[in-house]
Design a protein around this motif. Structure first.
Motif, short mmCIF file in Angstrom:
data_model
loop_
_atom_site.label_atom_id
_atom_site.label_comp_id
_atom_site.label_asym_id
_atom_site.label_seq_id
_atom_site.Cartn_x
_atom_site.Cartn_y
_atom_site.Cartn_z
N TYR A 124 -7.03 2.84 -5.72
CA TYR A 124 -7.40 3.24 -4.37
C TYR A 124 -6.52 4.42 -3.96
O TYR A 124 -5.31 4.37 -4.17
N TYR A 126 -5.39 6.42 -0.61
CA TYR A 126 -5.38 6.42 0.84
C TYR A 126 -4.68 7.66 1.36
O TYR A 126 -3.68 8.11 0.78
N GLY A 151 -4.09 6.30 6.69
CA GLY A 151 -4.48 5.06 6.03
C GLY A 151 -5.95 5.02 5.64
O GLY A 151 -6.43 4.03 5.11
N ASN A 154 -1.10 -0.49 6.91
CA ASN A 154 -0.80 -1.43 5.84
C ASN A 154 -2.09 -1.89 5.19
O ASN A 154 -3.16 -1.81 5.79
N ARG A 155 -1.97 -2.35 3.98
CA ARG A 155 -3.09 -2.92 3.23
C ARG A 155 -2.60 -4.22 2.63
O ARG A 155 -1.48 -4.32 2.14
N SER A 202 -3.51 -7.28 -0.14
CA SER A 202 -4.36 -7.73 -1.26
C SER A 202 -4.76 -9.17 -0.98
O SER A 202 -4.07 -9.88 -0.26
#
Length: 133
Positions: A72, A74, A79, A42-43, A45
């Protein structure tokens, strides 16, 4: 956590959601295993940044930060960040993939001009640019 959008790509499930309150909101993007629902990565913000609609292209997932104007890319399974590209303009639409090339549409501030950038999916380099006045 507020439920968000879901999509699939590269044999995985992509999901996004929002957390926080009116003062401090952040967005979480997750890649899920479609069979188990396990979060692969997961990312998040930060602050007032937000992710635009995620787009899968081959083994990559593209996230665009609407605040910093960065794309971005990935690796959809690990990931790992493969590349990122920064733009000076605002995103006019989510990225699109045509003929295995990434099309980014940007709007110049205070102008009625849309710039189309075509990016190489392996590097994020601009291979073509068109001013679409």
């Amino acid at each position: 956590m507020k439920a968000g959008k879901r999509a699939t790509g590269g044999g995985t499930s992509l999901a996004e959601s929002a957390t926080g309150d009116a003062e401090s909101i952040g967005y979480i993007f997750q890649v899920l295993d479609p069979l188990t629902g396990k979060v692969l990565f997961n990312r998040t913000s930060g602050g007032s940044h937000y992710w635009r609609v995620p787009v899968a292209v081959g083994d990559l997932v593209l996230l665009t930060d609407g605040f910093t104007h960065i794309v971005y890319a990935y690796d959809i399974k690990s990931g790992k960040l493969k590349w990122q590209s920064k733009f000076d303009e605002f995103f006019a639409a989510p990225p699109m993939v045509v003929d295995n090339r990434i099309h980014i549409y940007m709007r110049r501030p205070k102008q009625k001009t849309i710039i189309q950038y075509v990016l190489a999916p392996t590097t994020g380099e601009i291979v073509h640019q068109t001013d679409m006045q």
